[in-house]
Design an enzyme around this catalytic site. Structure first.
Site, PDB file in Angstrom:
ATOM      1  N   ASP A  41     -48.161  22.467 -17.128  1.00  0.00           N
ATOM      2  CA  ASP A  41     -46.825  22.068 -16.647  1.00  0.00           C
ATOM      3  C   ASP A  41     -46.000  23.318 -16.353  1.00  0.00           C
ATOM      4  OD1 ASP A  41     -46.708  19.364 -19.066  1.00  0.00           O
ATOM      5  OD2 ASP A  41     -46.927  19.204 -16.881  1.00  0.00           O
TER       6      ASP A  41
ATOM      7  N   GLU B 177     -38.401  19.533 -13.346  1.00  0.00           N
ATOM      8  CA  GLU B 177     -38.584  18.675 -14.517  1.00  0.00           C
ATOM      9  C   GLU B 177     -38.746  19.526 -15.772  1.00  0.00           C
ATOM     10  OE1 GLU B 177     -41.890  15.781 -16.607  1.00  0.00           O
ATOM     11  OE2 GLU B 177     -41.709  15.685 -14.426  1.00  0.00           O
ATOM     12  N   GLU B 178     -39.289  20.710 -15.608  1.00  0.00           N
ATOM     13  CA  GLU B 178     -39.616  21.550 -16.776  1.00  0.00           C
ATOM     14  C   GLU B 178     -38.479  22.479 -17.197  1.00  0.00           C
ATOM     15  OE1 GLU B 178     -42.993  19.388 -16.641  1.00  0.00           O
ATOM     16  OE2 GLU B 178     -42.027  20.519 -18.267  1.00  0.00           O
TER      17      GLU B 178
ATOM     18  N   ASP C  83     -41.012  18.125  -9.335  1.00  0.00           N
ATOM     19  CA  ASP C  83     -41.801  17.819 -10.531  1.00  0.00           C
ATOM     20  C   ASP C  83     -43.096  18.583 -10.313  1.00  0.00           C
ATOM     21  OD1 ASP C  83     -43.201  14.748 -12.038  1.00  0.00           O
ATOM     22  OD2 ASP C  83     -43.439  16.878 -12.495  1.00  0.00           O
TER      23      ASP C  83
ATOM     24  N   LEU D 171     -45.825  19.088 -11.952  1.00  0.00           N
ATOM     25  CA  LEU D 171     -47.102  18.445 -12.265  1.00  0.00           C
ATOM     26  C   LEU D 171     -46.831  17.014 -12.712  1.00  0.00           C
ATOM     27  CD1 LEU D 171     -49.811  19.654 -11.850  1.00  0.00           C
ATOM     28  CD2 LEU D 171     -49.921  20.252 -14.262  1.00  0.00           C
ATOM     29  N   ASP D 172     -46.981  16.106 -11.756  1.00  0.00           N
ATOM     30  CA  ASP D 172     -46.710  14.695 -12.051  1.00  0.00           C
ATOM     31  C   ASP D 172     -47.960  14.019 -12.580  1.00  0.00           C
ATOM     32  OD1 ASP D 172     -46.854  11.709 -10.432  1.00  0.00           O
ATOM     33  OD2 ASP D 172     -45.205  12.133 -11.814  1.00  0.00           O
TER      34      ASP D 172
ATOM     35  N   GLU E 292     -38.421  12.732  -8.889  1.00  0.00           N
ATOM     36  CA  GLU E 292     -39.528  11.769  -8.745  1.00  0.00           C
ATOM     37  C   GLU E 292     -39.115  10.622  -7.812  1.00  0.00           C
ATOM     38  OE1 GLU E 292     -42.123  12.198 -12.874  1.00  0.00           O
ATOM     39  OE2 GLU E 292     -40.285  11.001 -12.963  1.00  0.00           O
TER      40      GLU E 292
HETATM   41  P1  FBP Z   1     -44.682  13.162 -15.576  1.00  0.00           P
HETATM   42  O1  FBP Z   1     -46.115  13.198 -15.879  1.00  0.00           O
HETATM   43  O2  FBP Z   1     -44.254  14.128 -14.559  1.00  0.00           O
HETATM   44  O3  FBP Z   1     -43.823  13.211 -16.791  1.00  0.00           O
HETATM   45  O4  FBP Z   1     -44.422  11.736 -14.807  1.00  0.00           O
HETATM   46  C1  FBP Z   1     -44.242  10.557 -15.319  1.00  0.00           C
HETATM   47  C2  FBP Z   1     -45.475   9.667 -15.182  1.00  0.00           C
HETATM   48  O5  FBP Z   1     -46.612  10.315 -15.641  1.00  0.00           O
HETATM   49  C3  FBP Z   1     -45.704   9.111 -13.783  1.00  0.00           C
HETATM   50  O6  FBP Z   1     -46.460   9.937 -12.967  1.00  0.00           O
HETATM   51  C4  FBP Z   1     -46.458   7.813 -14.086  1.00  0.00           C
HETATM   52  O7  FBP Z   1     -46.277   6.832 -13.091  1.00  0.00           O
HETATM   53  C5  FBP Z   1     -45.857   7.383 -15.419  1.00  0.00           C
HETATM   54  O8  FBP Z   1     -45.232   8.524 -15.981  1.00  0.00           O
HETATM   55  C6  FBP Z   1     -46.909   6.906 -16.372  1.00  0.00           C
HETATM   56  O9  FBP Z   1     -46.242   6.255 -17.408  1.00  0.00           O
HETATM   57  P2  FBP Z   1     -47.068   5.576 -18.598  1.00  0.00           P
HETATM   58  O10 FBP Z   1     -47.484   6.679 -19.465  1.00  0.00           O
HETATM   59  O11 FBP Z   1     -46.075   4.639 -19.243  1.00  0.00           O
HETATM   60  O12 FBP Z   1     -48.192   4.830 -18.023  1.00  0.00           O
END
Ligand code: FBP
Length: 329
Positions: free
Chosen positions: A69, A92-93, A113, A115-116, A275
């Protein structure tokens, strides 16, 4: 045969036509594409450093930060700091705005973001990067950035997908194009010009584990989706990768709807600025819709850099149907 020989156009050629009157924006989008190539390379070389979470390092959302990240975040800064007209970064970080220079009109603000879907890193699944671009206008109060970062003010947005192929989707409001990375030439080539979304929603992306907390409009819609057509339902299928970029990309290519609602305890998961807003901007260009259930995401006021928002986006008919259910609720 090379992509050129197959008639695919490289990113720089496409952008020189798409951004013809705006060379500064073209240069920034090319730098963002290079940034994503660098992040992809870092992910590929990280196989032996995957399962390490820096203890005690949390981002402002309380998510434990993984080394990747922070490395992806640093890669974005390294590339964007090369440009004299990028005034600030919102990541985000990072808790606060990271100013690169004294802001002036015409400068860019980049929100991202890095690393999504990073919870997928440890298991080798698809992750991505999401970004959006704003330009400071004469009447903007640069140090009151929250007023600038309204979704409507975005001038460009995109995301990269780090999967079997590294892919990139870019848009500037009235069009979006999809690209695939060619490692042989180190270049993105346009493979999906003028992407548009299918109107109906054959697939739904939602984390069903949270069903107990879904507000009634969502619960009712999902019940209808998973009721077979023969029984009068939509007979839709479900997919959930826990990576917003991956789910959104699939929906862009083969239709569907992505839902991460604000739940009955008013908790939301996804962040508006880096996001929901960039993805909503791209969706609008593809003829799709994006709401928080009730209101268009792009119209929502930004009160905090890391504010969370419910998200319902994708095929217009499904998003509009859910909106009417919220209005009735
Ligand atoms: P980050 O990984 O950037 O924190 O993003 C959030 C995320 O991972 C989205 O990409 C994804 O749609 C959602 O959270 C997944 O949520 P959950 O863990 O509830 O399935």
């Amino acid at each position: 045969m090379s992509p050129d020989a197959r008639g695919f156009k490289p990113l720089s050629t496409v952008l020189s036509r798409r951004c013809g009157s705006d060379p500064a924006l073209q240069q920034l989008l090319e730098i963002l594409a290079d940034t994503c190539i660098n992040v992809a390379e870092r992910l590929q070389s990280s196989a032996f450093r995957r399962n390490t979470t820096i203890a005690g390092s949390q981002n402002s959302n309380g998510d434990l930060q993984k080394p990747l990240d922070l490395e992806a975040d640093a890669i974005f800064e390294t590339h964007l700091a090369l440009l004299p007209n990028v005034a600030a970064l919102v990541s985000e970080e990072r808790d606060d705005v990271h100013w690169l220079k004294e802001p002036s009109a015409g400068d860019f603000i980049v929100c991202f973001d890095p690393l999504d879907g990073s919870s997928n890193i440890d298991v080798g699944m698809v992750v991505g990067s999401i970004f959006s671009v704003f330009r400071l206008e004469e009447d903007h109060q640069p140090y009151d950035l929250l007023s600038v970062l309204s979704g409507q003010n975005q001038i460009a947005a995109g995301y990269a997908l780090y999967g079997p192929v590294t892919e990139l989707v870019l848009g500037m409001g009235d069009w979006i194009d999809g690209y695939c990375y060619d490692p042989a030439s180190g270049t993105f080539y346009r493979t999906h010009p003028d992407m548009t979304i299918a109107t109906d929603a054959k697939e739904v992306a939602i984390n069903a584990a949270r069903e107990a907390l879904w507000p009634s409009p969502i619960a009712q819609f999902i019940r209808d989706c998973f009721t077979p057509k023969l029984s009068g339902g939509r007979g839709a299928n479900m997919r959930w990768t826990a990576s917003m970029v991956a789910d959104v990309h699939r929906i862009l290519l083969r239709g569907g709807v992505f839902i991460y609602p604000e739940d009955r305890e008013q908790n939301a998961r996804l962040r508006l600025v880096y996001e929901a807003n960039p993805i909503a901007f791209l969706m609008r260009s593809a003829g799709a819709r994006a709401t928080n259930g009730r209101d268009d995401i792009l119209s929502l006021p930004v009160n905090d850099l890391h504010q969370k928002v419910g998200v319902v986006l994708g095929a217009c008919d499904a998003v509009t149907y859910i909106q009417t259910q919220y209005e009735k609720a």
